[in-house]
Design an enzyme around this catalytic site. Structure first.
Site, PDB file in Angstrom:
ATOM      1  N   ASP A 199      -6.790  -5.999  -1.259  1.00 19.93           N
ATOM      2  CA  ASP A 199      -7.667  -5.055  -0.569  1.00 19.93           C
ATOM      3  C   ASP A 199      -8.199  -5.654   0.733  1.00 19.93           C
ATOM      4  O   ASP A 199      -9.400  -5.654   1.002  1.00 19.93           O
ATOM      5  CB  ASP A 199      -8.818  -4.649  -1.491  1.00 19.93           C
ATOM      6  CG  ASP A 199      -8.330  -4.027  -2.785  1.00 19.93           C
ATOM      7  OD1 ASP A 199      -8.449  -2.810  -2.945  1.00 19.93           O
ATOM      8  OD2 ASP A 199      -7.799  -4.768  -3.637  1.00 19.93           O
ATOM      9  N   ASP A 226      -3.171  -2.661  -1.223  1.00 22.46           N
ATOM     10  CA  ASP A 226      -4.155  -2.186  -0.242  1.00 22.46           C
ATOM     11  C   ASP A 226      -4.243  -3.163   0.928  1.00 22.46           C
ATOM     12  O   ASP A 226      -5.139  -4.014   0.994  1.00 22.46           O
ATOM     13  CB  ASP A 226      -5.521  -1.964  -0.887  1.00 22.46           C
ATOM     14  CG  ASP A 226      -5.561  -0.724  -1.747  1.00 22.46           C
ATOM     15  OD1 ASP A 226      -4.516  -0.059  -1.883  1.00 22.46           O
ATOM     16  OD2 ASP A 226      -6.646  -0.400  -2.275  1.00 22.46           O
ATOM     17  N   TYR A 229      -5.058  -0.378   5.289  1.00 21.17           N
ATOM     18  CA  TYR A 229      -6.035   0.716   5.272  1.00 21.17           C
ATOM     19  C   TYR A 229      -5.843   1.654   6.466  1.00 21.17           C
ATOM     20  O   TYR A 229      -6.797   2.139   7.060  1.00 21.17           O
ATOM     21  CB  TYR A 229      -7.458   0.163   5.233  1.00 21.17           C
ATOM     22  CG  TYR A 229      -7.843  -0.328   3.859  1.00 21.17           C
ATOM     23  CD1 TYR A 229      -8.612   0.441   3.008  1.00 21.17           C
ATOM     24  CD2 TYR A 229      -7.390  -1.565   3.398  1.00 21.17           C
ATOM     25  CE1 TYR A 229      -8.944   0.006   1.731  1.00 21.17           C
ATOM     26  CE2 TYR A 229      -7.712  -2.021   2.128  1.00 21.17           C
ATOM     27  CZ  TYR A 229      -8.482  -1.231   1.294  1.00 21.17           C
ATOM     28  OH  TYR A 229      -8.801  -1.669   0.032  1.00 21.17           O
ATOM     29  N   ASN A 283      -3.024   1.864  -3.854  1.00 24.15           N
ATOM     30  CA  ASN A 283      -3.202   3.292  -3.577  1.00 24.15           C
ATOM     31  C   ASN A 283      -3.272   3.598  -2.090  1.00 24.15           C
ATOM     32  O   ASN A 283      -2.902   4.701  -1.661  1.00 24.15           O
ATOM     33  CB  ASN A 283      -4.449   3.836  -4.283  1.00 24.15           C
ATOM     34  CG  ASN A 283      -5.702   3.061  -3.942  1.00 24.15           C
ATOM     35  OD1 ASN A 283      -5.782   1.851  -4.184  1.00 24.15           O
ATOM     36  ND2 ASN A 283      -6.701   3.732  -3.393  1.00 24.15           N
ATOM     37  N   HIS A 365      -1.964  -3.773  -8.855  1.00 27.81           N
ATOM     38  CA  HIS A 365      -3.135  -3.472  -8.034  1.00 27.81           C
ATOM     39  C   HIS A 365      -4.377  -3.114  -8.844  1.00 27.81           C
ATOM     40  O   HIS A 365      -5.468  -3.624  -8.579  1.00 27.81           O
ATOM     41  CB  HIS A 365      -2.805  -2.339  -7.057  1.00 27.81           C
ATOM     42  CG  HIS A 365      -3.942  -2.007  -6.140  1.00 27.81           C
ATOM     43  ND1 HIS A 365      -4.465  -2.930  -5.258  1.00 27.81           N
ATOM     44  CD2 HIS A 365      -4.677  -0.866  -5.980  1.00 27.81           C
ATOM     45  CE1 HIS A 365      -5.457  -2.374  -4.582  1.00 27.81           C
ATOM     46  NE2 HIS A 365      -5.615  -1.128  -5.004  1.00 27.81           N
ATOM     47  N   HIS A 375     -13.935   2.476 -10.288  1.00 29.63           N
ATOM     48  CA  HIS A 375     -12.619   2.420 -10.946  1.00 29.63           C
ATOM     49  C   HIS A 375     -12.703   2.027 -12.427  1.00 29.63           C
ATOM     50  O   HIS A 375     -11.716   1.570 -13.005  1.00 29.63           O
ATOM     51  CB  HIS A 375     -11.677   1.475 -10.206  1.00 29.63           C
ATOM     52  CG  HIS A 375     -11.537   1.785  -8.749  1.00 29.63           C
ATOM     53  ND1 HIS A 375     -11.070   2.991  -8.292  1.00 29.63           N
ATOM     54  CD2 HIS A 375     -11.832   1.042  -7.630  1.00 29.63           C
ATOM     55  CE1 HIS A 375     -11.072   2.986  -6.954  1.00 29.63           C
ATOM     56  NE2 HIS A 375     -11.524   1.824  -6.542  1.00 29.63           N
ATOM     57  N   VAL A 403     -10.824  -2.995  -7.232  1.00 24.60           N
ATOM     58  CA  VAL A 403     -12.283  -3.090  -7.246  1.00 24.60           C
ATOM     59  C   VAL A 403     -12.681  -4.117  -6.197  1.00 24.60           C
ATOM     60  O   VAL A 403     -12.190  -5.248  -6.210  1.00 24.60           O
ATOM     61  CB  VAL A 403     -12.799  -3.521  -8.629  1.00 24.60           C
ATOM     62  CG1 VAL A 403     -14.314  -3.674  -8.620  1.00 24.60           C
ATOM     63  CG2 VAL A 403     -12.372  -2.504  -9.683  1.00 24.60           C
ATOM     64  N   HIS A 404     -13.592  -3.734  -5.308  1.00 23.95           N
ATOM     65  CA  HIS A 404     -13.926  -4.583  -4.163  1.00 23.95           C
ATOM     66  C   HIS A 404     -15.021  -5.581  -4.528  1.00 23.95           C
ATOM     67  O   HIS A 404     -16.140  -5.562  -3.977  1.00 23.95           O
ATOM     68  CB  HIS A 404     -14.328  -3.722  -2.969  1.00 23.95           C
ATOM     69  CG  HIS A 404     -13.266  -2.765  -2.558  1.00 23.95           C
ATOM     70  ND1 HIS A 404     -13.507  -1.629  -1.821  1.00 23.95           N
ATOM     71  CD2 HIS A 404     -11.921  -2.758  -2.804  1.00 23.95           C
ATOM     72  CE1 HIS A 404     -12.382  -0.969  -1.624  1.00 23.95           C
ATOM     73  NE2 HIS A 404     -11.402  -1.638  -2.221  1.00 23.95           N
TER      74      HIS A 404
END
Length: 596
Positions: A199, A226, A229, A283, A365, A375, A403-404
């Site tokens: 991410d 990810d 972006y 995603n 992911h 999530h 998950v960030h």
């Protein structure tokens, strides 16, 4: 005099004991000491939760070559003796009407050799373009520059190679680059450092992550979905938003600004032109367009060993790097046990020889185990389809993003603490524009409803727990027992495999970039092949002796070993002194003491 010497020795023993205790307190834990009591480190309010995207004219994103000279150069592992080299030439186009470039107008060549400036080997490859087209009025279309992929082979393990890529006929060859190959598969050979990040995006936080990761000098990178972006933008560009559907609820489709992919390739080139990067889709790579097509940018831009591993799909594949077998799985393609991915995975796991590659590491992911609100239980369907297969084959570690934030689990299987379950680790904290996640599903009022967190692919399999402290509930009322450590911060991880049973995992927070020997989480992950059944024909490798490193610079074979040895040698010193001067000192009854 003897009394003074004796007192001095006693003081030395006490000092050494205290030093030993301090060193022991700093020792790195191992999974053998688990399961651990859950720990949460709260978000540091002095930090910002996110930052804006870098503009396209930023020095790290803008194009710095002309004509058909290569840019966005990247490496990926093909096999133990081969490597993919990828790059882009020519100018992308964006607007209402775009015309694709002709890939046949420029060659795809790589010159390489083991000495700088001496390229004794040359290989040619394939080239392509892709387009991102939108069938809606006012939306801009995009067609890429010419994307090249060349597989160079005949490489020797653990060897440095120098290379150039491009088209020698123009001439338009790149500057010289250099990389080092992976060691051959074997139980005593491992990549030096494996960086793991997910991410990432293209924000100021992303630059800190990559600068920090680069400073940690990895030998390969796992990029777990990810990436750029690009779908946080309208097709016309402008400014990115942290929530596309919130900012543009009436958009006819999830749009993207594809030049961000070109900026991301330039941003990453200084690192991934010398260190191979292995990617898997997330995603944000879906990017729907005309005729229901998806993932066009991801499929075109990245070379992966899909044919080499028998998957024939860019969405799931495997590869070896030294004594580690890596599984890169797709969360956004069919993962059901009746599908192609499951069938391939089953066969791939059956073919793993644990006497050659003792470690099996999987990455995809979207996490299966996640205690954040964001999530939460989103990919429960995938877990229910695949977890038993991975458990039967004793997969050691699972990396995910999405998950960030950061979270490391205790060994777990089917939501039950299990010494033979994998260690699941979430590292979706690369720094993207969607900001860091801070809410936990067990926080008061933060449990999502069963209709929230609907996946962008696959079904909805949310469940209430049927056993344990959360029995009958959708969320725990405390940090789940399978969650060992969690923290909301941007960063990346480094995996250092020591031998066939020990691997050191370190999570580095971005705010620690300028601090020496500082990190957010660190643990030795220990395999126990004698304890854990595997369906493969694993020869049970005896654990090699390992010195467990400590942050204080000491080494000990176990957590209490350092203290034991200090006290032992101090006691021997006292006994020797006592025997050497038996006729001196305080009144005492003479005894004969033999020291062996």
């Amino acid at each position: 005099m003897l009394m003074e010497l004796y007192c001095s020795c006693i003081a030395s023993v006490i000092f050494l004991f205290l030093v030993g205790v301090a060193a022991n307190a700093q020792s790195i834990p191992t999974t053998l000491e688990g399961p651990f009591q859950p720990v949460t480190r709260s978000f540091d309010p002095s930090l910002r939760r996110g930052s804006d995207d870098l503009p396209m004219d930023h020095p790290r994103l803008k194009k710095n070559v002309t004509s058909m000279f290569p840019e966005q150069i990247a490496l990926a592992i093909s096999s133990p003796s081969s490597m993919w080299v990828s790059w882009v030439t020519g100018d992308a186009q964006i607007g209402l009407n775009v015309t694709p470039l002709d890939p046949s107008t420029v060659a795809s060549e790589v010159w390489y050799g083991k000495e700088s400036g001496k390229y004794l080997m040359k290989r040619k490859g394939l080239s392509m373009v892709y387009s991102q087209l939108y069938p809606f009025e006012g939306l801009w279309n995009y067609t890429s520059g010419i994307i090249h992929h060349v597989k160079i082979d005949g490489l020797e393990p653990g060897t440095k190679y120098y290379y150039k890529c491009g088209d020698s006929a123009f001439p338009a060859m790149s500057d010289e680059k250099v990389f080092e190959t992976m060691p051959l598969p074997g139980p005593d050979r491992y990549p030096r450092r494996i960086a793991v990040v997910g991410d990432l995006g293209l924000t100021s936080n992303s630059t800190t992550t990559i600068d920090h990761l680069t400073a940690n000098d990895p030998s390969m990178i796992l990029m777990i979905g990810d990436l750029a972006y690009a779908n946080q933008y309208r097709t016309t560009g402008g400014s990115a938003v942290s929530c596309f559907i919130c900012a543009f609820p009436n958009a006819p489709i999830r749009e993207s600004y594809q030049p961000r992919w070109d900026g991301w390739g330039r941003f990453m080139e200084p690192l991934i032109s010398r260190v191979p990067m292995m990617v898997i889709e997330g995603n944000h790579e879906i990017e729907p367009q005309v005729d229901g097509m998806t993932f066009k940018s991801y499929e075109a831009r990245f070379a992966v060993p899909s044919d080499e591993s028998g998957s024939n799909s860019n969405f799931f594949y495997s590869f070896d790097a030294g004594g580690v077998h890596f599984l890169m799985l797709g969360a956004y393609v069919d993962y059901n046990h009746t599908g192609a991915q499951y069938s391939w995975l089953k066969k791939d796991l059956q073919n793993v020889d644990r006497s050659v590659t003792p470690w099996v590491v999987a990455a995809w992911h979207s996490p299966w185990y996640n205690s954040y609100s964001s999530h939460y239980q989103e990919f429960e369907c995938m877990r229910q389809e695949m977890e038993a297969l991975l458990y039967r084959h004793a997969v050691d570690i699972v990396f995910s993003g999405h998950v960030h934030a950061y979270e490391r689990m205790n060994r777990v299987y089917n939501y039950t603490l299990d010494p033979c379950g994998p260690v699941h680790i979430t590292v979706g904290d690369g720094g993207n524009i969607e900001k860091v996640d801070v809410d936990h599903a067990d926080d008061p009022g933060k449990c999502p409803s069963s209709g929230d967190n609907i996946p962008e692919f696959g079904g909805l399999c949310h469940l209430n727990f049927s056993f344990g402290p959360a029995k009958g509930k959708f969320c725990w009322d405390r940090q789940p027992e399978w969650s060992a450590y969690r923290e909301s911060s941007f960063g990346h991880g480094i995996l250092e495999v020591v031998n066939s049973t020990y691997a050191l995992w370190t999570w580095h927070r971005n705010q620690d970039i300028y601090k020496e020997n500082s990190h957010g989480d660190q643990i030795y992950i220990v395999r126990q092949p004698q304890l854990c059944y595997t369906a493969s024909n694993e020869s049970l490798l005896m654990p090699s002796p390992v010195l467990i490193e400590t942050t204080g610079g000491f080494g000990a074979p176990s957590s209490g070993g350092f203290v034991f040895y200090l006290l032992f040698f101090a006691l021997m010193l006292l006994l020797l002194l006592w025997n050497k001067y038996p006729e001196r000192g305080v009144n005492r009854r003479r005894t004969n003491v033999r020291v062996f």
